[in-house]
Design an enzyme around this catalytic site. Structure first.
Site, PDB file in Angstrom:
ATOM      1  CB  ALA A 101      -0.809  -0.152   1.324  1.00 33.04           C
ATOM      2  CE  LYS A 102       5.440   5.052  -0.204  1.00 35.46           C
ATOM      3  NZ  LYS A 102       6.686   4.053   0.168  1.00 35.46           N
ATOM      4  N   GLY A 103       0.523   5.861   0.919  1.00 33.03           N
ATOM      5  CA  GLY A 103      -0.273   7.091   1.028  1.00 33.03           C
ATOM      6  C   GLY A 103       0.466   8.192   0.877  1.00 33.03           C
TER       7      GLY A 103
END
Ligand code: NAD
Length: 409
Positions: A101-103
């Protein structure tokens, strides 16, 4: 070519080797969920400021999704999606029980006061708290965020969900963080550098090393390589670089950089530009700052025999090809800089068990995981006669594809 196209090209090369169908490729590339949120805060002067935040959950077939939170003015949906995908392959290469994931938030953190930074972080968590969790998606620091930001983030999450330190890693030691997290990426890079030298039958002892970037990753990489007997002859940061043919005293250079704000002007060393660092006469080149610094033109002039990608995506695909043709061994980012996420995993495990590991145990486990991953990538590259990058992607993508297939659709 930008980093999105580059990641796609590396994926396709490995998928060709694995013989994956177009349908499976589409399945693997399509993110599980992408969320874009509004972050509106009052500034210290009472005015309203609005930012856009993103969380992309790419793949969960191998476990909860894992990936950092980046605060940078250029953060956008495409970049976060690409970085989320890279996290999926990275956690799979080192065989952590995670997806990717990444944000991020499109904001320059330096333009905010500490109180504004805290409000931005709490507002972002208000918007995404239902989609993260210790068994779902576990954020961590990335560019522009640090342990303090993680402390605010976990505190905000706990207002909704109660005591849950395992929801976020990279926390301060005083708030359920882990020993060895700060040094982890650099230590992992140093372990991989030594393993590469060993595999090639070259000695790390006395080898000349150039490191671009002297932040968290560059500094710890240089410190541990010096400890292992390498000569760190060239180092640079955003303002320029320094070199000394006999090797720089990394501990003293670190002290100097802390006092003066830069490596430039370090006593007894000669100046060099960032461009000169990349093409300087070293045995091992370690880009540990920005993406895209190794262009085809520079790749033709690189004198190092080994490039270790400590930064994310420092080599453009055309440059990768040039280096490959010239016999330069490139260890890819998804393997070389996986030490950070590996110790994040240890932090998560400690939080879930509510049992602390000491630094000796952290370092030993990190060494075991990084060395095993390197050996697997090296062996596949040899047996298939492909680059280390293609081999690393093949292992990462192959593991995700297998888990997806076994679970069923
Ligand atoms: P950092 O912000 O601590 O340090 C960045 C360093 O790069 C600084 O020394 C800065 O002066 C230098 N720099 C910035 N612009 C530059 C330029 N134009 N030319 C030369 N040097 C420049 O960042 P970091 O955490 O050390 O991360 C460095 C790289 O490693 C990034 O690509 C990041 O995505 C990657 N990475 C970091 C981690 C981690 O755990 N910190 C994990 C995996 C990958």
């Amino acid at each position: 070519m930008n980093s999105i196209d580059a990641a796609r090209q590396y994926f396709e090369t490995a998928a060709d080797q694995l013989g994956l169908s177009r349908a499976v490729r589409t399945l693997l590339l399509t993110p599980q969920r992408e969320v874009k949120v509004q972050i509106a805060i009052p500034r210290d002067n009472g005015e309203i400021a609005t930012f856009v935040g993103y969380r992309v959950q790419h793949d969960r077939s191998r476990g909860p999704m894992k990936g950092g939170l980046r605060y940078h003015p250029e953060v956008d949906g495409d970049e976060v999606t690409t970085l989320a995908q890279l996290m999926t392959w990275k956690t799979a290469v080192v065989d952590l029980p995670y997806g990717g994931a990444k944000g991020g938030i499109g904001v320059d953190p330096k333009s905010l006061s500490p109180a504004e930074l805290e409000r931005v972080t709490r507002c972002f968590i208000d918007q995404i708290h239902e989609m993260i969790g210790p068994n779902l998606d576990i954020p961590a620091p990335d560019m522009g965020t640090n342990a303090q930001v993680m402390a605010w983030a976990v505190n905000q999450y706990e207002k909704y969900h109660g005591f849950s330190p395992a929801v976020i890693t990279g926390k301060p030691l005083e708030l359920h963080g882990s020993a060895g997290r700060e040094e982890a990426t650099g230590r992992g890079v140093a372990i991989i550098t030594r393993a590469t030298c060993d595999a090639l039958g070259r000695s790390l002892s006395g080898a000349r090393v150039g490191v671009q970037g002297f932040g968290n990753v560059g500094l710890h990489t240089a410190l541990f390589l010096a400890e292992m007997g390498a000569r760190v002859t060239a180092v640079s940061d955003v303002t320029g670089g320094v070199w000394h043919p006999a090797g720089l005293d990394v501990a003293e250079l670190s002290q100097w950089a802390r006092q003066s704000g830069s490596v430039v002007g370090f006593a007894g060393a000669s100046p060099l530009t960032n461009q000169e660092l990349l093409t300087s006469d070293v045995d091992v080149l370690i880009p540990a700052a920005l993406g895209g610094v190794l262009t085809p033109a520079i790749a033709g002039d690189v004198r190092a025999g080994i490039v270790i990608e400590a930064a994310n995506a420092p080599t453009l695909p055309e440059a990768d090809e040039v280096l490959h043709q010239r016999g330069v061994v490139v260890v890819p980012d998804i393997l070389a800089n996986a030490g950070g996420v590996t110790v994040s995993y240890f932090e998560w495990v400690q939080n879930l068990q509510q049992f602390r590991w000491d630094l000796t145990r952290i370092r030993a486990e990190l060494e075991r995981i990084m060395t095993r991953a390197f050996d697997e990538v090296w062996a596949l590259a040899q047996s298939k006669q492909v680059s280390l990058r293609t081999a690393a992607y093949m292992i990462g993508i192959g593991r995700v594809a297998k888990a997806t297939q076994l679970a069923g659709y």
